[in-house]
Design an enzyme around this catalytic site. Structure first.
Site, PDB file in Angstrom:
ATOM      1  N   GLY A  39      34.778 -23.370 -64.690  1.00 32.43           N
ATOM      2  CA  GLY A  39      35.790 -23.398 -65.753  1.00 32.43           C
ATOM      3  C   GLY A  39      36.466 -24.755 -65.799  1.00 32.43           C
ATOM      4  O   GLY A  39      36.050 -25.694 -65.123  1.00 32.43           O
ATOM      5  N   ASP A 161      40.822 -16.191 -77.632  1.00 31.72           N
ATOM      6  CA  ASP A 161      39.539 -16.805 -77.272  1.00 31.72           C
ATOM      7  C   ASP A 161      38.479 -15.731 -77.045  1.00 31.72           C
ATOM      8  O   ASP A 161      37.725 -15.788 -76.070  1.00 31.72           O
ATOM      9  CB  ASP A 161      39.700 -17.690 -76.030  1.00 31.72           C
ATOM     10  CG  ASP A 161      38.525 -18.667 -75.859  1.00 31.72           C
ATOM     11  OD1 ASP A 161      37.809 -18.914 -76.856  1.00 31.72           O
ATOM     12  OD2 ASP A 161      38.320 -19.166 -74.743  1.00 31.72           O
TER      13      ASP A 161
END
Lengths: 329, 346
Positions: A39, A161
């Site tokens: 990430g 998201d």
């Protein structure tokens, strides 16, 4: 030691010691098995809890050595999961540990329940095998997604998201869970302006692409519609590679919006005179759904945000009637 | 421009510009033009909250304020010792910094919420000379966390507290701020998604005003009362839901939309009505609300637009049992004894 200056006279103060989630170091408690992802702030590992043998996902978050400190995304994600994690369709945050790496950097470890795949991989697997996801499976996955979104919205939170990669799955049980709440935020009065630099382009609602800074739960519903179409066809519905291309993709397929279809659209910051396209039939764009499926998809991809179907209402749609019968929750 | 209010797809919607976010920019209500807008540019697009959702928020507020509302924290504050002066200094700094950085009201409220939750479970060192910088470091870290949770654009942490306007006595390095930040996050058990009075405003407007139109300054007034309440120690005894109910009723009564007592009596809410009344009285005592708020409604004082609330058919409000609403009891009945405090040795 933290140096604190008082009118040019230095004083020294011991900063607080921290024992997030208990005193033991994360690496004493968990054994890393393999890296499963990466990430913005660090890596994600599949790991084993030494005490119980339970398999978990370990999300490692570095605290940057700059002015930011604990990243806002990490703060929002952890605090929102503390609030939302009890729902079966939201990934469970099991623990939070803190450690220091060899370089002396503070590291946060977010310990999640482990899910063996995500919707992006699941769709990709079917696409590479040249096979459609069975209609019944699409329906079960969509129902769980709508349940999760209804729960999140019901708690006054925007995900912002939603995309296949952020929907975790268990291959065996076909359980689906919403994950990655790093961009999420609570909605409350007084409403503030939000950034429009959010959400992966392909799943981004037209109001955000057109520059709206006051938006709400319908932005997630648009993403749900895009995901629905992708589950049916194994292909993203609007794969744009820039904000403008993304808008044009949407307009080409759904028709260029106007004041009749979407009152106020012309007053949005990024509105220009766009080419005038007529809407294409959804059955041509997304072959393979029944009449109820097309009706739901149309309601999820409604241009005017106020008319977009709320997640809670979507659950009552006739498309889900056979899934609702067996729903225990 | 201020607010421009109008009707779109059977919902009253509102657009605002930056200057007009919390008020009408000096325009009289009559001057505000009506305009049809899509939801995307609205001031707020919040679904109506069902009793079920509000009940879950109330559970959360109970957990979150456990240590503040029980134990001896309120006593310690009202005795006016070091803790009280530490809190006053911290809140004063938070409010100045919020105004300077143009943060939203929720950031200020959250920062004080974090401050109270930390102070209630940790004892400020008695040796004030030893750590006189403590209130400022605490407030810097609380506001930094709140801004990260709530603001769209967050200044660098050093900028939050190093500026001429605020002229602090102390300068903290990044390491000190980060450690304090993590210490606070730990103390809060990383539960920064706090339930605040702002969480309930939509719900109580639905419940109390019965669709009556509200003036453009209504939310501005509610916000003003809520932020004004932060310093008043005696208001800490009330739950955010009770505070929100009292604030909405007070603001609506002031603008002559409803009569306070009548609206409270007639309403069907999940909050203890006696506590709402007591909270209203406390707001009057500390001078945040005018003493006489039972005006009769006057149509000339209101504008035909609900300037902050977008109502969808999601989460339709369900009826709630009145007996349940009135049996919520006070904080002290709702909680078990406060958790043990630890020294805040920093």
């Amino acid at each position: 030691m933290a140096t604190i200056q008082h009118q040019a006279k230095p004083a020294v103060a011991a900063a607080p010691s921290t024992t997030t989630g208990g005193g033991q170091r994360a690496m004493d408690l968990y054994e890393k098995l393999e890296k499963v992802g990466e990430g913005t702030y660090g890596k994600v590992y599949r790991a084993r809890e030494k005490a119980t043998g339970r398999i978990v996902a370990l999300k490692k978050t570095r605290l940057p050595e700059d002015d930011e400190g604990v990243p806002p995304t990490a703060m929002r994600e952890v605090s929102l999961l503390r609030m939302l994690s009890q729902d079966p369709h939201v990934v469970r945050l099991l623990d939070l540990k803190q450690g220091v790496n060899k370089e002396g950097q503070t590291i946060l470890y977010l310990v999640f329940e482990y899910m063996d795949t995500d919707l992006k991989k699941f769709i990709r697997g079917h696409r590479s095998n040249n096979e459609k996801i069975p209609a019944a499976t699409v329906k079960i996955l969509m129902y769980q997604l709508c349940k999760g979104v209804a729960f999140v919205h019901g708690r006054g939170v925007l995900h912002r998201d939603l995309k296949p990669h952020n929907l975790l799955m268990d291959r065996k049980t076909m359980a689906l869970k919403i994950a990655d709440l790093g961009l999420s935020r609570a909605i409350t009065v007084p409403v503030k302006k939000y950034t429009h630099e959010i959400l992966t382009l392909w799943y981004r609602a037209p109001e955000i692409l057109l520059g709206a800074t006051h938006y709400s739960t319908p932005v997630d519903i648009w993403s749900v519609g895009c995901i629905f179409a992708e589950l049916v066809t194994n292909q993203p519905l609007f794969p744009g590679d820039s904000e403008l291309q993304q808008l044009l993709h949407i307009f080409k397929l759904l028709g260029t919006p106007n004041e009749q279809v979407w009152p106020g659209v012309g007053k949005l910051p990024n509105w220009h005179e766009y080419p005038q396209w007529k809407p294409t039939k959804l059955s041509a764009l997304v072959p393979g759904l029944d009449a109820d499926g097309y009706d739901l998809l149309e309601k999820l991809l409604e241009y005017e945000p106020a008319k977009r179907i709320p997640a809670k209402k979507a659950l009552e749609h006739p498309y889900f009637k056979d899934v609702r019968k067996g729903d225990a929750h | 421009m201020g607010f421009r209010c109008g009707r779109a797809s059977s919902s009253l919607l509102c657009e605002e510009d930056v200057a007009g976010m919390f008020g009408c920019n000096g325009h009289d209500d009559e001057e505000v033009g009506l305009l049809v807008l899509g939801m995307d540019t609205t001031f707020a697009a919040l679904p109506s909250q069902s009793d079920e959702v509000v009940a879950s928020l109330m559970e959360k507020e109970k957990e979150q304020l456990h240590s503040v509302a029980t134990g001896d924290y309120l006593q310690r504050l009202s005795s006016g010792g070091l803790e009280s002066s530490c809190r006053i200094a911290a809140i004063d700094w938070i409010k100045k910094a919020q105004a300077y950085h143009d943060f939203g009201p929720l950031s200020a409220y959250l920062a004080v919420n974090y401050l109270d939750r930390v102070l209630s479970t940790n004892q400020v060192p008695a040796d004030a000379d030893h750590q006189p910088w403590m209130p400022q470091l605490l407030s810097v870290a609380c506001l930094t966390i709140a801004a990260k949770m709530e603001e769209t654009v967050v200044p660098r942490r050093l900028d939050i507290h190093q500026n001429q306007v605020l002229s602090e006595k102390y300068r903290f390095d990044l390491d000190a701020i980060q450690r304090m930040e993590i210490y606070i996050l730990d103390s809060l058990n990383w539960r920064m998604q706090a339930v605040t009075p702002f969480s309930y405003i939509n719900y109580f407007v639905d419940k109390f005003t019965d669709g009556k139109p509200l003036s453009c300054g209504f939310i501005s007034r509610c916000t003003e009362i809520i932020l004004g309440s932060l310093e008043a120690t005696k208001l800490l005894q009330f739950r955010p839901s009770e505070m929100a109910a009292a604030v909405v009723l007070s603001a609506a009564a002031e603008s002559q939309v409803i009569a306070f007592s009548g609206a409270l009596l007639a309403s069907n809410i999940l909050v203890n009505k006696e506590n709402v009344r007591r909270c209203h009285e406390a707001l009057q005592e500390v001078g945040l609300v005018k003493k006489k708020t039972d005006y009769s409604a006057s149509p000339s004082r209101v504008l035909d637009a609900s300037c902050f609330s977008f109502k969808t058919d999601d989460n339709q409000t369900a009826g709630s049992s009145q007996s349940q609403a009135n049996n919520n009891g006070n904080y002290n009945q709702a909680y078990s004894p406060a958790s043990k405090r630890t020294r805040l040795d920093i």
